[in-house]
Scaffold this motif. Sequence first.
Motif, PDB file in Angstrom:
ATOM      1  N   ASN A 137      34.195  48.173  41.390  1.00 32.03           N
ATOM      2  CA  ASN A 137      33.581  46.856  41.219  1.00 32.03           C
ATOM      3  C   ASN A 137      33.607  46.405  39.770  1.00 32.03           C
ATOM      4  O   ASN A 137      33.776  45.210  39.486  1.00 32.03           O
ATOM      5  CB  ASN A 137      32.147  46.886  41.755  1.00 32.03           C
ATOM      6  CG  ASN A 137      32.070  46.631  43.248  1.00 32.03           C
ATOM      7  OD1 ASN A 137      32.192  45.507  43.698  1.00 32.03           O
ATOM      8  ND2 ASN A 137      31.896  47.693  44.020  1.00 32.03           N
ATOM      9  N   SER A 138      33.450  47.337  38.832  1.00 31.79           N
ATOM     10  CA  SER A 138      33.545  46.970  37.420  1.00 31.79           C
ATOM     11  C   SER A 138      34.944  46.463  37.092  1.00 31.79           C
ATOM     12  O   SER A 138      35.112  45.445  36.402  1.00 31.79           O
ATOM     13  CB  SER A 138      33.195  48.181  36.541  1.00 31.79           C
ATOM     14  OG  SER A 138      31.882  48.604  36.762  1.00 31.79           O
ATOM     15  N   ALA A 139      35.968  47.164  37.593  1.00 30.85           N
ATOM     16  CA  ALA A 139      37.338  46.714  37.371  1.00 30.85           C
ATOM     17  C   ALA A 139      37.599  45.378  38.055  1.00 30.85           C
ATOM     18  O   ALA A 139      38.293  44.511  37.514  1.00 30.85           O
ATOM     19  CB  ALA A 139      38.317  47.776  37.884  1.00 30.85           C
ATOM     20  N   ALA A 140      37.020  45.192  39.244  1.00 32.81           N
ATOM     21  CA  ALA A 140      37.218  43.932  39.967  1.00 32.81           C
ATOM     22  C   ALA A 140      36.581  42.765  39.229  1.00 32.81           C
ATOM     23  O   ALA A 140      37.135  41.661  39.194  1.00 32.81           O
ATOM     24  CB  ALA A 140      36.644  44.044  41.378  1.00 32.81           C
ATOM     25  N   VAL A 141      35.411  42.986  38.623  1.00 32.45           N
ATOM     26  CA  VAL A 141      34.749  41.925  37.863  1.00 32.45           C
ATOM     27  C   VAL A 141      35.630  41.475  36.702  1.00 32.45           C
ATOM     28  O   VAL A 141      35.799  40.276  36.444  1.00 32.45           O
ATOM     29  CB  VAL A 141      33.383  42.410  37.346  1.00 32.45           C
ATOM     30  CG1 VAL A 141      32.819  41.447  36.306  1.00 32.45           C
ATOM     31  CG2 VAL A 141      32.406  42.543  38.506  1.00 32.45           C
ATOM     32  N   ASP A 142      36.220  42.436  35.977  1.00 35.71           N
ATOM     33  CA  ASP A 142      37.117  42.071  34.879  1.00 35.71           C
ATOM     34  C   ASP A 142      38.313  41.271  35.388  1.00 35.71           C
ATOM     35  O   ASP A 142      38.749  40.296  34.757  1.00 35.71           O
ATOM     36  CB  ASP A 142      37.612  43.337  34.169  1.00 35.71           C
ATOM     37  CG  ASP A 142      36.507  44.059  33.420  1.00 35.71           C
ATOM     38  OD1 ASP A 142      35.525  43.399  33.032  1.00 35.71           O
ATOM     39  OD2 ASP A 142      36.621  45.292  33.231  1.00 35.71           O
ATOM     40  N   LEU A 143      38.840  41.669  36.517  1.00 35.92           N
ATOM     41  CA  LEU A 143      40.026  40.988  37.047  1.00 35.92           C
ATOM     42  C   LEU A 143      39.683  39.588  37.551  1.00 35.92           C
ATOM     43  O   LEU A 143      40.464  38.642  37.365  1.00 35.92           O
ATOM     44  CB  LEU A 143      40.637  41.825  38.174  1.00 35.92           C
ATOM     45  CG  LEU A 143      41.978  41.340  38.728  1.00 35.92           C
ATOM     46  CD1 LEU A 143      43.018  41.232  37.613  1.00 35.92           C
ATOM     47  CD2 LEU A 143      42.466  42.273  39.819  1.00 35.92           C
ATOM     48  N   VAL A 144      38.534  39.435  38.186  1.00 38.36           N
ATOM     49  CA  VAL A 144      38.107  38.107  38.647  1.00 38.36           C
ATOM     50  C   VAL A 144      37.977  37.157  37.463  1.00 38.36           C
ATOM     51  O   VAL A 144      38.387  35.996  37.516  1.00 38.36           O
ATOM     52  CB  VAL A 144      36.775  38.217  39.423  1.00 38.36           C
ATOM     53  CG1 VAL A 144      36.159  36.835  39.630  1.00 38.36           C
ATOM     54  CG2 VAL A 144      37.000  38.881  40.770  1.00 38.36           C
ATOM     55  N   ALA A 145      37.401  37.658  36.362  1.00 38.92           N
ATOM     56  CA  ALA A 145      37.261  36.820  35.170  1.00 38.92           C
ATOM     57  C   ALA A 145      38.616  36.420  34.620  1.00 38.92           C
ATOM     58  O   ALA A 145      38.817  35.287  34.172  1.00 38.92           O
ATOM     59  CB  ALA A 145      36.452  37.569  34.106  1.00 38.92           C
ATOM     60  N   ALA A 146      39.584  37.356  34.656  1.00 42.38           N
ATOM     61  CA  ALA A 146      40.908  37.057  34.116  1.00 42.38           C
ATOM     62  C   ALA A 146      41.673  36.084  34.997  1.00 42.38           C
ATOM     63  O   ALA A 146      42.361  35.188  34.511  1.00 42.38           O
ATOM     64  CB  ALA A 146      41.699  38.361  33.954  1.00 42.38           C
ATOM     65  N   LEU A 147      41.557  36.234  36.310  1.00 42.68           N
ATOM     66  CA  LEU A 147      42.276  35.363  37.236  1.00 42.68           C
ATOM     67  C   LEU A 147      41.673  33.965  37.313  1.00 42.68           C
ATOM     68  O   LEU A 147      42.335  33.016  37.741  1.00 42.68           O
ATOM     69  CB  LEU A 147      42.286  35.986  38.639  1.00 42.68           C
ATOM     70  CG  LEU A 147      43.145  37.238  38.823  1.00 42.68           C
ATOM     71  CD1 LEU A 147      42.894  37.865  40.182  1.00 42.68           C
ATOM     72  CD2 LEU A 147      44.619  36.899  38.662  1.00 42.68           C
ATOM     73  N   ARG A 148      40.378  33.861  36.942  1.00 42.76           N
ATOM     74  CA  ARG A 148      39.660  32.588  37.006  1.00 42.76           C
ATOM     75  C   ARG A 148      39.650  32.042  38.436  1.00 42.76           C
ATOM     76  O   ARG A 148      39.719  30.840  38.656  1.00 42.76           O
ATOM     77  CB  ARG A 148      40.273  31.570  36.038  1.00 42.76           C
ATOM     78  CG  ARG A 148      40.301  32.018  34.599  1.00 42.76           C
ATOM     79  CD  ARG A 148      40.937  30.987  33.692  1.00 42.76           C
ATOM     80  NE  ARG A 148      40.157  29.760  33.683  1.00 42.76           N
ATOM     81  CZ  ARG A 148      40.538  28.635  33.094  1.00 42.76           C
ATOM     82  NH1 ARG A 148      41.716  28.575  32.507  1.00 42.76           N
ATOM     83  NH2 ARG A 148      39.772  27.567  33.120  1.00 42.76           N
ATOM     84  N   ARG A 149      39.588  32.956  39.390  1.00 38.63           N
ATOM     85  CA  ARG A 149      39.502  32.589  40.808  1.00 38.63           C
ATOM     86  C   ARG A 149      38.444  33.471  41.465  1.00 38.63           C
ATOM     87  O   ARG A 149      38.353  34.665  41.163  1.00 38.63           O
ATOM     88  CB  ARG A 149      40.845  32.791  41.517  1.00 38.63           C
ATOM     89  CG  ARG A 149      41.959  31.913  41.021  1.00 38.63           C
ATOM     90  CD  ARG A 149      43.220  32.195  41.814  1.00 38.63           C
ATOM     91  NE  ARG A 149      43.015  31.989  43.249  1.00 38.63           N
ATOM     92  CZ  ARG A 149      43.768  32.535  44.192  1.00 38.63           C
ATOM     93  NH1 ARG A 149      44.761  33.351  43.863  1.00 38.63           N
ATOM     94  NH2 ARG A 149      43.522  32.303  45.475  1.00 38.63           N
ATOM     95  N   PRO A 150      37.660  32.931  42.379  1.00 38.89           N
ATOM     96  CA  PRO A 150      36.605  33.725  43.031  1.00 38.89           C
ATOM     97  C   PRO A 150      37.153  34.599  44.154  1.00 38.89           C
ATOM     98  O   PRO A 150      36.915  34.367  45.338  1.00 38.89           O
ATOM     99  CB  PRO A 150      35.666  32.644  43.588  1.00 38.89           C
ATOM    100  CG  PRO A 150      36.563  31.482  43.869  1.00 38.89           C
ATOM    101  CD  PRO A 150      37.634  31.513  42.799  1.00 38.89           C
ATOM    102  N   VAL A 151      37.895  35.642  43.764  1.00 37.78           N
ATOM    103  CA  VAL A 151      38.589  36.460  44.755  1.00 37.78           C
ATOM    104  C   VAL A 151      37.842  37.760  45.063  1.00 37.78           C
ATOM    105  O   VAL A 151      38.383  38.638  45.738  1.00 37.78           O
ATOM    106  CB  VAL A 151      40.020  36.798  44.279  1.00 37.78           C
ATOM    107  CG1 VAL A 151      40.837  35.536  44.117  1.00 37.78           C
ATOM    108  CG2 VAL A 151      39.984  37.596  42.968  1.00 37.78           C
ATOM    109  N   ILE A 152      36.600  37.882  44.593  1.00 40.04           N
ATOM    110  CA  ILE A 152      35.908  39.154  44.798  1.00 40.04           C
ATOM    111  C   ILE A 152      35.683  39.450  46.277  1.00 40.04           C
ATOM    112  O   ILE A 152      35.641  40.608  46.701  1.00 40.04           O
ATOM    113  CB  ILE A 152      34.580  39.170  44.008  1.00 40.04           C
ATOM    114  CG1 ILE A 152      34.100  40.618  43.849  1.00 40.04           C
ATOM    115  CG2 ILE A 152      33.524  38.292  44.660  1.00 40.04           C
ATOM    116  CD1 ILE A 152      33.002  40.791  42.836  1.00 40.04           C
ATOM    117  N   SER A 153      35.575  38.414  47.106  1.00 41.00           N
ATOM    118  CA  SER A 153      35.411  38.638  48.541  1.00 41.00           C
ATOM    119  C   SER A 153      36.624  39.328  49.153  1.00 41.00           C
ATOM    120  O   SER A 153      36.496  40.072  50.128  1.00 41.00           O
ATOM    121  CB  SER A 153      35.172  37.310  49.264  1.00 41.00           C
ATOM    122  OG  SER A 153      33.907  36.791  48.951  1.00 41.00           O
TER     123      SER A 153
END
Length: 413
Positions: A137-153
């Motif tokens: 989840n920590s890695a996913a949070v960084d990636l969501v911020a970089a992609l600038r898209r709400p893809v965490i779901s």
Amino acid sequence: MPHLNKVTTAFLGGRAGEPGSRSSLSRLRIALTVFFALDGFMFAGWVVRIPAIKQQTGASASALGLALLGVSAGAVVTMVFTGRLCRLFGGHPVTVVCAVLLSFSIVLPPQTHSALTLGLVLLVFGAAYGGLNVAMNSAAVDLVAALRRPVISSFHAAFSLGGMIGAGLGGLVAGGLSPAVHLSLLAGVGLLVTAVTGPTLLRHPAPVPERTGPEATAAGRASPPRRLDRRTRRLVLLFGVIALCTAYGEGAMADWSALHLTQDLDATPGLAAAGYSLFALAMTAGRLSGTALLERLGQTRALVAGGVTAALGMLIGALAPTAWWALAGFAVAGLGLANIFPVAIGRAGALAGPGGVAAASTLGYGGMLLGPPAIGFLADWFTLPLALTTVALLAGAAALIGYSARNASAEPA
């Protein structure tokens, strides 16, 4: 779902819009998705064999619940330190190491012959499971911020899909393979997938946000060094409680649905395994369609509707007179719970950035891990069907809390 951080990204020497950077981010997203799916696959493979391991150890419902507390205890202790390990070594290496540990530890439960030894080995399994979830989840949070898209779901959908496949395959082999052989095969799958996918995470560091102009101010508001005001901390805690209430139901379904179907409704082992498989399938479908649902209803309405739907479905699943009605109730409950957890995590992230996501995720996974032992004790005091109605109670509580937080700002005050 709001963007967690609206920042441009300096990654591998390029900005988010450049081809090299975009390609690297895509590879990271695929790799993380695979690890989320692997986590759900292996956890489901373990939970469908709980009835057989219960019989092997001769444990009562309360003794089994106490042994399952080993998963919770190991995970909670690890979660305390995993955040620090991610800051020291990075979330990507910690994810890979925890996936390897999870693969090795899943072979231990079938080697036990008492509730005490089962609880001890589940401490190790829980430690690996909790560490992997926090690191991913920590890695996913960084990636969501970089992609600038709400893809965490989408990551949580991969977890649910992995759980559905793991439970389905577990049901197919439950009658032909012993738990020891089955879980050893899962360990081999885990090590193979980690060996193939892990190098992608190890080669590429986590995306580093490049903050400029007004966006730097927004990112600064969400950065960990900033001390959050009291109102923001309360709201993050509130969304963490929502995550806990719904994850409690997911953990209860994982550990007790098969036993409820076999013990209370005389279902066959294969049909009992289908209970969690249907639940996971419904959650996967709900999360894959979550973006469209949120756009149509809005976050608050989707959260409230999901909580009410899950409560009704779980009441049917727990109190149904036949296995087929119970399966239908479990599917409805899965649809209802599908997007509550991602919405709660997303709202916490909008309020406090990655720190908010981490806090809400820890509370949420605490509910998933502490719920099954609570069900076990309640089952001994009352009955297992009545104990499972607590899932409906907490789902309704999540809907009520979500409605009370309908005016929470998406940015810290």
